[in-house]
Design an enzyme around this catalytic site. Structure first.
Site, PDB file in Angstrom:
ATOM      1  N   ASP A 167       3.687  94.077  -9.178  1.00 55.44           N
ATOM      2  CA  ASP A 167       2.489  94.316  -9.402  1.00 55.44           C
ATOM      3  C   ASP A 167       1.584  92.985 -10.022  1.00 55.44           C
ATOM      4  O   ASP A 167       1.573  92.673 -11.009  1.00 55.44           O
ATOM      5  CB  ASP A 167       2.097  95.298 -10.161  1.00 55.44           C
ATOM      6  CG  ASP A 167       0.450  95.789 -10.590  1.00 55.44           C
ATOM      7  OD1 ASP A 167      -0.085  95.863  -9.399  1.00 55.44           O
ATOM      8  OD2 ASP A 167       0.007  96.246 -11.458  1.00 55.44           O
ATOM      9  N   GLU A 182       2.851  94.522  -4.440  1.00 51.13           N
ATOM     10  CA  GLU A 182       2.068  95.289  -3.988  1.00 51.13           C
ATOM     11  C   GLU A 182       0.759  94.484  -3.434  1.00 51.13           C
ATOM     12  O   GLU A 182       0.826  93.221  -3.755  1.00 51.13           O
ATOM     13  CB  GLU A 182       1.389  96.169  -5.164  1.00 51.13           C
ATOM     14  CG  GLU A 182       0.016  96.761  -4.693  1.00 51.13           C
ATOM     15  CD  GLU A 182      -0.529  97.614  -6.005  1.00 51.13           C
ATOM     16  OE1 GLU A 182      -2.001  97.884  -6.165  1.00 51.13           O
ATOM     17  OE2 GLU A 182       0.302  98.183  -6.848  1.00 51.13           O
ATOM     18  N   ASP A 186       1.131  97.974 -16.274  1.00 49.37           N
ATOM     19  CA  ASP A 186       1.284  96.874 -15.370  1.00 49.37           C
ATOM     20  C   ASP A 186       2.633  97.110 -14.754  1.00 49.37           C
ATOM     21  O   ASP A 186       3.195  97.159 -13.648  1.00 49.37           O
ATOM     22  CB  ASP A 186       0.964  95.362 -15.618  1.00 49.37           C
ATOM     23  CG  ASP A 186      -0.393  95.483 -15.626  1.00 49.37           C
ATOM     24  OD1 ASP A 186      -1.306  95.668 -14.645  1.00 49.37           O
ATOM     25  OD2 ASP A 186      -1.025  95.215 -16.782  1.00 49.37           O
TER      26      ASP A 186
END
Length: 173
Positions: free
Chosen positions: A7, A66, A138
């Site tokens: 991420d 992502e 996160d």
């Protein structure tokens, strides 16, 4: 198979590592690469070196990142894209295949609702991986990316392997 999910963020980049055996997904590790303030090149270097260290430590077979969404602030979107580029560069330099998923795809795969909030994603990651506590936000997002790849992406890789093909350094080989 071991999957590394990422991420990306310009200040905090989350990572999550899971092992997949058949339909079983098990937690290996997760954490965050935090960049101190300072100039952008210095933060990019921290992300690049941090992801390289995670790859060297956990030796993933596949990776998933992502995708960047465009938000109201173009400068923030640009910074996020540069952080994402640093993470992808570290993966490609390590010779790993890189899959990409939108936040909508990740939320849909993990929660079943593409508009789920961060808390719902964290809760489902905790349940799916049978964790004692909720991972840092996160890191939970990165684990969700890895879980999404386990659900969607690994099938495509298996099909390539059946035909004697693979992805090396981001290219079909």
């Amino acid at each position: 198979m071991r999957i590394l999910g990422i991420d990306p963020g310009s200040r905090v980049t989350g990572f999550g590592v899971i092992d997949v055996t058949g339909q079983n997904r098990s937690y290996v590790a997760s954490g965050c690469i935090k960049t101190a303030g300072g100039d952008l090149p210095g933060r990019i270097k921290v992300i690049l070196e941090g992801i390289a260290e995670v790859v060297a430590t956990y030796r993933p077979d596949q990776t998933a990142v992502e995708q960047v969404f465009v938000n109201v602030n173009p400068a923030s979107t640009l910074l996020l894209g540069q952080a994402r580029g640093a993470a992808i560069s570290a993966l490609v330099l390590a010779g790993l295949p890189v899959a990409e998923y939108t936040a909508l795809q990740v939320k849909q795969a993990v929660v079943g609702n593409g508009h789920a909030d961060k808390e719902q994603v964290g809760h489902m990651v905790q349940r799916l991986l049978r964790l004692n506590g909720a991972p840092q936000a996160d890191a939970a997002d990165a684990l969700a990316v890895a879980l999404t790849h386990a659900q969607h992406g690994s099938g495509a890789m298996k099909q390539l392997a059946l035909h004697g093909l693979s992805i090396k350094r981001g290219r079909l080989a």
